[in-house]
Scaffold this motif. Sequence first.
Motif, PDB file in Angstrom:
ATOM      1  N   PHE A  90       0.866  -1.171   0.000  1.00 16.90           N
ATOM      2  CA  PHE A  90       0.000   0.000   0.000  1.00 16.90           C
ATOM      3  C   PHE A  90       0.904   1.223   0.000  1.00 16.90           C
ATOM      4  O   PHE A  90       1.786   1.340   0.855  1.00 16.90           O
ATOM      5  CB  PHE A  90      -0.936   0.005   1.211  1.00 16.90           C
ATOM      6  N   ALA A  91       0.710   2.084  -0.974  1.00 17.59           N
ATOM      7  CA  ALA A  91       1.551   3.271  -1.111  1.00 17.59           C
ATOM      8  C   ALA A  91       0.702   4.519  -0.949  1.00 17.59           C
ATOM      9  O   ALA A  91      -0.300   4.692  -1.634  1.00 17.59           O
ATOM     10  CB  ALA A  91       2.255   3.275  -2.465  1.00 17.59           C
ATOM     11  N   HIS A  92       1.113   5.367  -0.014  1.00 16.15           N
ATOM     12  CA  HIS A  92       0.477   6.673   0.187  1.00 16.15           C
ATOM     13  C   HIS A  92       1.300   7.673  -0.617  1.00 16.15           C
ATOM     14  O   HIS A  92       2.477   7.886  -0.321  1.00 16.15           O
ATOM     15  CB  HIS A  92       0.486   7.059   1.669  1.00 16.15           C
ATOM     16  N   VAL A  93       0.694   8.249  -1.628  1.00 19.84           N
ATOM     17  CA  VAL A  93       1.407   9.130  -2.543  1.00 19.84           C
ATOM     18  C   VAL A  93       0.974  10.576  -2.314  1.00 19.84           C
ATOM     19  O   VAL A  93      -0.220  10.880  -2.307  1.00 19.84           O
ATOM     20  CB  VAL A  93       1.150   8.741  -4.020  1.00 19.84           C
ATOM     21  N   ILE A 126      -1.036   6.398 -13.558  1.00 22.47           N
ATOM     22  CA  ILE A 126      -1.381   5.312 -12.638  1.00 22.47           C
ATOM     23  C   ILE A 126      -2.371   4.346 -13.287  1.00 22.47           C
ATOM     24  O   ILE A 126      -2.247   3.130 -13.153  1.00 22.47           O
ATOM     25  CB  ILE A 126      -1.951   5.883 -11.316  1.00 22.47           C
ATOM     26  N   ALA A 127      -3.346   4.868 -14.005  1.00 21.65           N
ATOM     27  CA  ALA A 127      -4.349   4.024 -14.653  1.00 21.65           C
ATOM     28  C   ALA A 127      -3.720   3.062 -15.660  1.00 21.65           C
ATOM     29  O   ALA A 127      -4.265   1.986 -15.918  1.00 21.65           O
ATOM     30  CB  ALA A 127      -5.405   4.886 -15.336  1.00 21.65           C
ATOM     31  N   ASP A 146      -2.193  12.242  -0.768  1.00 21.42           N
ATOM     32  CA  ASP A 146      -3.225  12.582  -1.749  1.00 21.42           C
ATOM     33  C   ASP A 146      -3.889  11.348  -2.342  1.00 21.42           C
ATOM     34  O   ASP A 146      -5.056  11.387  -2.735  1.00 21.42           O
ATOM     35  CB  ASP A 146      -2.611  13.419  -2.876  1.00 21.42           C
ATOM     36  N   TYR A 147      -3.135  10.243  -2.434  1.00 18.24           N
ATOM     37  CA  TYR A 147      -3.631   9.017  -3.049  1.00 18.24           C
ATOM     38  C   TYR A 147      -3.186   7.808  -2.244  1.00 18.24           C
ATOM     39  O   TYR A 147      -2.114   7.812  -1.641  1.00 18.24           O
ATOM     40  CB  TYR A 147      -3.101   8.861  -4.483  1.00 18.24           C
ATOM     41  N   LEU A 148      -4.007   6.786  -2.282  1.00 19.07           N
ATOM     42  CA  LEU A 148      -3.656   5.491  -1.717  1.00 19.07           C
ATOM     43  C   LEU A 148      -3.702   4.484  -2.854  1.00 19.07           C
ATOM     44  O   LEU A 148      -4.723   4.361  -3.546  1.00 19.07           O
ATOM     45  CB  LEU A 148      -4.637   5.087  -0.603  1.00 19.07           C
ATOM     46  N   LEU A 149      -2.603   3.760  -3.042  1.00 21.85           N
ATOM     47  CA  LEU A 149      -2.500   2.766  -4.111  1.00 21.85           C
ATOM     48  C   LEU A 149      -2.327   1.380  -3.501  1.00 21.85           C
ATOM     49  O   LEU A 149      -1.623   1.218  -2.507  1.00 21.85           O
ATOM     50  CB  LEU A 149      -1.277   3.036  -5.001  1.00 21.85           C
ATOM     51  N   ARG A 150      -2.940   0.390  -4.120  1.00 18.34           N
ATOM     52  CA  ARG A 150      -2.653  -1.013  -3.788  1.00 18.34           C
ATOM     53  C   ARG A 150      -1.902  -1.591  -4.968  1.00 18.34           C
ATOM     54  O   ARG A 150      -2.410  -1.594  -6.098  1.00 18.34           O
ATOM     55  CB  ARG A 150      -3.930  -1.807  -3.508  1.00 18.34           C
ATOM     56  N   ILE A 151      -0.714  -2.073  -4.702  1.00 18.35           N
ATOM     57  CA  ILE A 151       0.210  -2.505  -5.750  1.00 18.35           C
ATOM     58  C   ILE A 151       0.627  -3.943  -5.483  1.00 18.35           C
ATOM     59  O   ILE A 151       0.898  -4.312  -4.337  1.00 18.35           O
ATOM     60  CB  ILE A 151       1.470  -1.596  -5.741  1.00 18.35           C
ATOM     61  N   GLU A 205      -5.544  -0.823  -7.349  1.00 15.41           N
ATOM     62  CA  GLU A 205      -6.529   0.149  -6.900  1.00 15.41           C
ATOM     63  C   GLU A 205      -5.835   1.474  -6.643  1.00 15.41           C
ATOM     64  O   GLU A 205      -4.685   1.502  -6.208  1.00 15.41           O
ATOM     65  CB  GLU A 205      -7.208  -0.311  -5.599  1.00 15.41           C
ATOM     66  N   CYS A 206      -6.540   2.550  -6.917  1.00 13.42           N
ATOM     67  CA  CYS A 206      -6.026   3.897  -6.658  1.00 13.42           C
ATOM     68  C   CYS A 206      -7.198   4.744  -6.182  1.00 13.42           C
ATOM     69  O   CYS A 206      -8.222   4.827  -6.863  1.00 13.42           O
ATOM     70  CB  CYS A 206      -5.411   4.496  -7.923  1.00 13.42           C
ATOM     71  N   PHE A 207      -7.014   5.352  -5.029  1.00 10.65           N
ATOM     72  CA  PHE A 207      -8.056   6.200  -4.450  1.00 10.65           C
ATOM     73  C   PHE A 207      -7.474   7.568  -4.132  1.00 10.65           C
ATOM     74  O   PHE A 207      -6.393   7.655  -3.549  1.00 10.65           O
ATOM     75  CB  PHE A 207      -8.590   5.604  -3.138  1.00 10.65           C
TER      76      PHE A 207
END
Length: 160
Positions: free
Chosen positions: A72-75, A92-93, A109-114, A100-102
């Motif tokens: 999980f990356a907080h960007v 990112i898309a 600003d964003y939370l990614l599941r990688i 997932e990107c929220f």
Amino acid sequence: MAVTIKLDRHERGILAALQDNARLTMQELGEAVGLSASPCWRRVRSMEEIGVIRRYTVHLDPRKLGLGECVFAHVTLERHKENAVDQFETAIAAMPEVLECFAVTGEADYLLRIVVPTTEDYGRFLSERIFSIPAVAHVKSSVTLKEVKFETRLPLTHLD
């Protein structure tokens, strides 16, 4: 604000059954919810058209396919100008590793599941892909230790 679409008991039953097994035939689905195949198909088609049913998919085991690390990356973005945000979201898309990107509130600003094969691969992914996006200022990563719960089935009880 979320808009709740009114669904009758048959439609709620269809959604519950499809979340368990999207490979049911219309006959099987109809039997499960007390409808014949034709009205069941019409309801499914209607829910597809209005976007309640987005798509049908299969769940794969990432570890069995060599994708052993979930991160999980907080960007945090450096700039929030519209073109920087659009550029980040477009980049990112296009990355298959990002499941997932929220856009979120809080420190990032964003939370990614990688998902990636190894932590070394994640390091390369960060340096070559994420940090190559000009607007990215900071990334705080959390590598998962184990999966406690993973669910895609939405709760439908609030629709009763």
